[in-house]
Structures are given as C-alpha cells and as structure tokens.
Design a protein around this motif. Structure first.
Motif, PDB file in Angstrom:
ATOM      1  N   GLY A   1      -6.588   2.407  -5.606  1.00 39.91           N
ATOM      2  CA  GLY A   1      -5.248   2.437  -5.026  1.00 39.91           C
ATOM      3  C   GLY A   1      -4.969   1.234  -4.152  1.00 39.91           C
ATOM      4  O   GLY A   1      -3.865   0.669  -4.177  1.00 39.91           O
TER       5      GLY A   1
ATOM      6  N   ASN B   1       0.800  -1.218   0.000  1.00 37.98           N
ATOM      7  CA  ASN B   1       0.000   0.000   0.000  1.00 37.98           C
ATOM      8  C   ASN B   1       0.839   1.278   0.000  1.00 37.98           C
ATOM      9  O   ASN B   1       0.420   2.294  -0.548  1.00 37.98           O
ATOM     10  CB  ASN B   1      -0.952   0.010   1.207  1.00 37.98           C
ATOM     11  CG  ASN B   1      -2.226  -0.762   0.941  1.00 37.98           C
ATOM     12  OD1 ASN B   1      -2.456  -1.227  -0.178  1.00 37.98           O
ATOM     13  ND2 ASN B   1      -3.050  -0.942   1.954  1.00 37.98           N
TER      14      ASN B   1
ATOM     15  N   LEU C   1      -4.231  -1.779  -6.316  1.00 34.86           N
ATOM     16  CA  LEU C   1      -2.836  -1.768  -6.744  1.00 34.86           C
ATOM     17  C   LEU C   1      -1.928  -2.204  -5.600  1.00 34.86           C
ATOM     18  O   LEU C   1      -0.986  -2.987  -5.799  1.00 34.86           O
ATOM     19  CB  LEU C   1      -2.449  -0.366  -7.222  1.00 34.86           C
ATOM     20  CG  LEU C   1      -0.961  -0.149  -7.564  1.00 34.86           C
ATOM     21  CD1 LEU C   1      -0.498  -1.115  -8.657  1.00 34.86           C
ATOM     22  CD2 LEU C   1      -0.717   1.300  -7.971  1.00 34.86           C
ATOM     23  N   GLY C   2      -2.215  -1.731  -4.382  1.00 42.19           N
ATOM     24  CA  GLY C   2      -1.428  -2.150  -3.227  1.00 42.19           C
ATOM     25  C   GLY C   2      -1.505  -3.648  -3.000  1.00 42.19           C
ATOM     26  O   GLY C   2      -0.497  -4.286  -2.656  1.00 42.19           O
TER      27      GLY C   2
ATOM     28  N   ALA D   1       1.743   1.899  -3.592  1.00 45.72           N
ATOM     29  CA  ALA D   1       0.550   2.297  -4.337  1.00 45.72           C
ATOM     30  C   ALA D   1       0.168   3.741  -4.021  1.00 45.72           C
ATOM     31  O   ALA D   1      -0.179   4.516  -4.918  1.00 45.72           O
ATOM     32  CB  ALA D   1      -0.604   1.350  -4.013  1.00 45.72           C
TER      33      ALA D   1
ATOM     34  N   VAL E   1      -5.715   5.369  -9.978  1.00 46.63           N
ATOM     35  CA  VAL E   1      -6.083   4.026 -10.437  1.00 46.63           C
ATOM     36  C   VAL E   1      -7.604   3.973 -10.519  1.00 46.63           C
ATOM     37  O   VAL E   1      -8.311   3.986  -9.503  1.00 46.63           O
ATOM     38  CB  VAL E   1      -5.547   2.946  -9.482  1.00 46.63           C
ATOM     39  CG1 VAL E   1      -5.944   1.560  -9.985  1.00 46.63           C
ATOM     40  CG2 VAL E   1      -4.033   3.047  -9.350  1.00 46.63           C
TER      41      VAL E   1
ATOM     42  N   TRP F   1      -6.697   1.341 -15.094  1.00 47.44           N
ATOM     43  CA  TRP F   1      -6.146   0.147 -14.453  1.00 47.44           C
ATOM     44  C   TRP F   1      -5.358  -0.742 -15.405  1.00 47.44           C
ATOM     45  O   TRP F   1      -4.222  -1.155 -15.081  1.00 47.44           O
ATOM     46  CB  TRP F   1      -7.272  -0.621 -13.771  1.00 47.44           C
ATOM     47  CG  TRP F   1      -6.901  -1.852 -12.993  1.00 47.44           C
ATOM     48  CD1 TRP F   1      -7.545  -3.051 -13.026  1.00 47.44           C
ATOM     49  CD2 TRP F   1      -5.836  -2.010 -12.031  1.00 47.44           C
ATOM     50  NE1 TRP F   1      -6.963  -3.955 -12.171  1.00 47.44           N
ATOM     51  CE2 TRP F   1      -5.901  -3.340 -11.537  1.00 47.44           C
ATOM     52  CE3 TRP F   1      -4.843  -1.174 -11.564  1.00 47.44           C
ATOM     53  CZ2 TRP F   1      -5.012  -3.836 -10.599  1.00 47.44           C
ATOM     54  CZ3 TRP F   1      -3.946  -1.665 -10.622  1.00 47.44           C
ATOM     55  CH2 TRP F   1      -4.027  -2.972 -10.146  1.00 47.44           C
TER      56      TRP F   1
END
Length: 520
Positions: free
Chosen positions: A384, A337, A387-388, A340, A350, A355
């Motif tokens: 986000g 995280n 992504l993390g 991200a 994101v 994405w």
C-alpha cells in the motif's frame, strides 16, 4: 479490475481523502456581546468580536446564481438596506454529502468570510490572504477553514471563499458562454470584491495573496494563467496543487480541453433527460439540484482553451505568459498515501501478484505499467505504501518540482515539503498502514478545520507557528524569511517537520523525479 470498477474505486478513494475529518459541522462560536459593524458598497454588515480578532461570515460577493443566472458569469450582489447579520457562514455551494454534513443543494452560495485581527484599520492596513478551498472542484466550503490563528499571529486579514462546484461550476455545453469555468469566474469575482471592499475590514487592497490547497492550489495556477485575473492579486501560495497536473494522472487536479468538457456536459444532459430538448440549456436550468448532483461525475475539472483560461496552465507558465508575482509552492512528503489507503480499504490489496494489474488500472498509459512496476517493486509487505509513493511522486512531488522550476525562471519562488510523519490524522478509523504526511495533512497547522483545533504536540505547535510565520511574512513582503525562523533559501526546498526545518536538495531523488520526467 474492470475500468468501471476502477473508476468507482478511484472516486471512493478521492472521497476518503477529500471528505476529511473537518466535515463535522463547525461548532457555534462564542462571541462577546459586543458586535462590530462595517460599511461596504452594498450595505452595512454586523460581525462578531472574539478574543483578539473579528469575523464577518456569509458576506455576499456576487448575486445568487439561480434561475437564469445558473451557468452565467457572476454578477454584483444587490445592495441591501439596514444592517445585515454576518455572524455565521452561509450555505456551502451544492455538493454531495462529505465535508459538508448532508451535503448542500443551496445555489445561493457565493459568499465569503473575513477574519481580521484587532487593531486592523484604515490607518494601518494589513496584508490580505484570500483562501480557495480544495475538494476536487466537487466538495468543500470556505467556512470549514477557521482562520483566527493565522490572522492573529500573522497580523493579516484572511478571506475564505465559496465558489460554484461540480457541474454547477464547471459544466461546458455548445453555445454556453463561460463553459467550463464558472467556478474560476466566481473566484475572480471574489478577488474583485476584495480589491473594492477589504479596506473597510482593515485589509490592504494593494497587498493581496491568493492561496489554496489541492483544487484550490490548482485554482491559483489557473488564475496565474488567466488574462482576466490580471491585477487581482500580488502574490500566490500553491499547496499540493501543482500547475503541471494532467488529466491522465487522475489524483492531482488539472484542467481539460473545452472539447473534453463539452463531451462530459453532453453526457450530463443525457443523464438528466435534456439531450433532445429543443433548448438544452433551458431544460438543464429547470433540473433539480439534487438530480444534477446525482448525475455529475465524481471528479470535476475546469476547461482550458476558453476565454477565461486560454490554455492549460502548464503550457502558459512554460511559455512565460503568466502573471509575474512571487510564489510559495509545495507538497507533502507522503501525498499519495491517503488515496492508496482508500484503494486498499475498498478491497484491492497491493501484493506482488496484484501489483502489475493495480498499476495498469490507475496508470493506464500505454507501455508505462511495466516500467513503473520495475521502478517501484512490491515485496511481501508494504504494498500500500508503494502505491502511495507512486501516486505521490507521479501526481504531486515531481509535478511540484517541475512547476517550481518553470516559475523560478521568471519570478521569485520558495518551495517547501511538509514532512511531519506523525501529523494528526484527518480521517477517522485506523488506516491499513501508517500514512506519514499525506495529502491535506499540513492544513491543521494553518487552520482550525471545522472550527476545531487538532491535538498537536508541543513540537507540532512550534511547527504550526513557524509555518504561519512563513506564510504570512510571504504575504506581507514576498519573502517568508524573518529573524525568528530558520532561513529559507530560494535555491532549496525547505523540509517542514517538528523541530527539524532544514533546506534540502534531495527531493527530486527521494521522489524518483528523473524516472517520471523520462516517462513523460
């Protein structure tokens, strides 16, 4: 997003995670008027006496790697006469500004710091924990990790180490002995110093645990795999630095083949004007440190297929060619995280529309982007954190599970996952989404980063005490269990959260490890 801009963004995100809030200069520590003196083979050291413990800081374990010793294996320090002051950390190894305010250009940096509890002596030697700091092999300092809580509560001697970083620690060049591994060689020199000298500080030279986080954790992996480290340590602790990290997943530390490292070294030589020099190494040794730092890559990696590291640690461990010692290994629940958040704050939100491009940029292996997008869908909110999750699962949680499995086939292994979703923040400001338990968030539970304790709740203080108990009991006997802590079975991953320390089998499923293992 172009490749160049993506790499720049990745570098900024790395800096945001690694240059965390312990970057403030450590406060001046208040010592009693009384000093404490020990004798080493090089000479006498005067340390400081505190409430319940003693510290000896800025202790040289190798000669300054300057002049002709820049990019040379570490050598024993020269002896001194009289009593040398050891009451504050020495300069950090050269690095850009970040964790160290203003950075550092001082190459005379091969020092360590010793924290020893009161009562430690030759009659009752204590277990020793040698700590290798993280920072992407580019930033960091042993002096950032104030270790008195671990030393006093755990009744152990703690040694924190500075080692060469960046291009000064990991340059590779044709015909240069030690190419790509000078920082790892420094760590081994520190371990040899510990075996030789730690008895004078009340430590047990025959009971040494090598521990580290992030790049420091991967350094422990490298030492497990290095023939030259045989006999230098008796146990290993690996935090968020899985031994199966790989260069194509750029968020976790890894090593690279010597040929790749030499290509990077050639690029550096060209940037500083040494590519056409008759003697490239002589030219490089004359380059100012600040110029080298400006020219080096943001992220550094040690080289494998070298005498110190004959193969990638992952393959060495899979082939059962590593040093057989008990291992405590783990990761954090929301490891990705922080990166991200850095990417989002760098101007790359994101969303469902962006994405696929974000995945293709940061996970560019052919044919993988579409599969990752389908396995981790992004809806209108929470991009986000998705992504993390991808970064954390791909680079940390699943490689840690694989590392633990490979090691456990041959040695006792205890695995943890730090899961305090309200861990105190390591970076200032408000993140774009809740970070949970991101990379490095377990560190304030073990150390006072920058000499300043974090604000913890009563439940978090209990968790910190329990973690120190686990870590130091493991250092003492190779088994973290004891009567005052929840039982930690070797067959389970122990989830570490305030007032909720439980064994679990579910981490592989929570982190989509079957997906990542199938993806290769």
């Amino acid at each position: 997003m172009t490749t160049h801009r993506a790499l720049t963004t990745l570098g900024c995100a790395l800096a945001a995670v690694l240059a965390t809030a312990w970057c403030a200069a450590p406060p001046t520590r208040t010592a009693r008027p009384a000093a404490t003196t020990v004798r080493t083979h090089e000479g006498s050291l005067r340390g400081a006496v505190h409430d319940g413990y003693r510290t000896f800081e800025g202790v040289p374990y190798a000669a300054p790697p300057v002049g002709g010793l820049r990019w040379a294996p570490p050598r024993r320090p020269a002896p001194w006469s009289g009593v040398r002051e050891a009451i504050r950390p020495a300069s950090a190894c050269p690095q850009p500004a970040g964790e160290v305010p203003g950075g550092s250009t001082d190459e005379d940096c091969l020092h360590l710091n010793v924290t020893t509890p009161d009562g430690a002596g030759a009659a009752h030697p204590r277990p020793v924990i040698v700590w290798l700091h993280g920072g992407g092999f580019t930033i960091g300092a042993g002096g950032s990790y104030e270790a008195h809580r671990m030393a006093v509560r755990g009744d152990v001697v703690v040694v924190t180490v500075d080692y060469r970083l960046g291009a000064l620690g990991f340059l590779a060049h044709d015909g240069l002995p030690g190419s790509g591994t000078f920082g790892l060689a420094d760590q081994q020199a520190a371990l040899r110093w510990v075996r030789s000298e730690i008895g004078a500080f009340g430590g047990d030279a025959h009971n040494v645990t090598l521990a580290g986080e992030s790049a420091g954790g991967y350094s422990v992996c490298a030492q497990l795999a290095s023939p030259a480290a045989a006999g230098l340590f008796d146990r290993a602790i690996i935090e968020s630095g899985p031994c199966t990290g790989r260069p194509d997943r750029q968020f976790a530390p890894s090593s690279v083949p010597l040929s790749t490292a030499r290509a990077a070294g050639a690029d550096l030589a060209a940037k500083v004007g040494c590519d056409f020099a008759r003697d490239a190494m002589a030219c490089l040794r004359r380059v100012d440190v600040a110029r080298l730092l400006a020219a080096q890559d943001t992220d550094q990696r040690p080289a494998n297929t070298t005498p110190l590291l004959p193969a990638d640690p992952a393959s060495t461990i899979a082939a059962d060619r590593f040093h057989h010692v008990p291992v405590l290994v783990g990761n954090n629940h929301d490891e990705g995280n922080g990166w991200a958040a850095g990417i989002v704050q760098a101007g790359y939100p994101v969303t469902p529309d962006t994405w696929p491009d974000v995945v293709a940029t940061f996970f560019p292996a052919a044919g993988q982007a579409g599969k990752i997008v389908r396995a981790y869908p992004v809806h209108r909110t929470g991009g986000g954190q998705v992504l993390g999750a991808v970064i954390g699962d791909a680079d940390f949680a699943c490689p840690t599970a694989r590392t633990a499995g490979l090691l456990a086939a041959h040695v006792p292994v205890w695995r943890y996952e730090f899961a305090d979703e309200h861990a105190p923040p390591l970076t200032p400001g408000t993140p774009p989404f809740p970070l949970g338990a991101p990379h490095a968030s377990e560190l304030p539970y073990l150390f006072d980063l920058g000499g300043r304790p974090r604000a913890l709740t009563a439940a978090q203080h209990r968790l910190a005490d329990t973690m120190i108990d686990y870590w130091t009991r493991f250092a003492r006997s190779g088994d973290p269990n004891g009567p005052s802590s929840p039982h930690w079975p070797r067959q389970r991953t122990l989830s570490l959260a305030p007032d909720h320390i439980v064994p679990t089998r579910g981490s592989r499923f929570r982190h989509h490890c079957a997906f990542w293992n199938a993806l290769g």
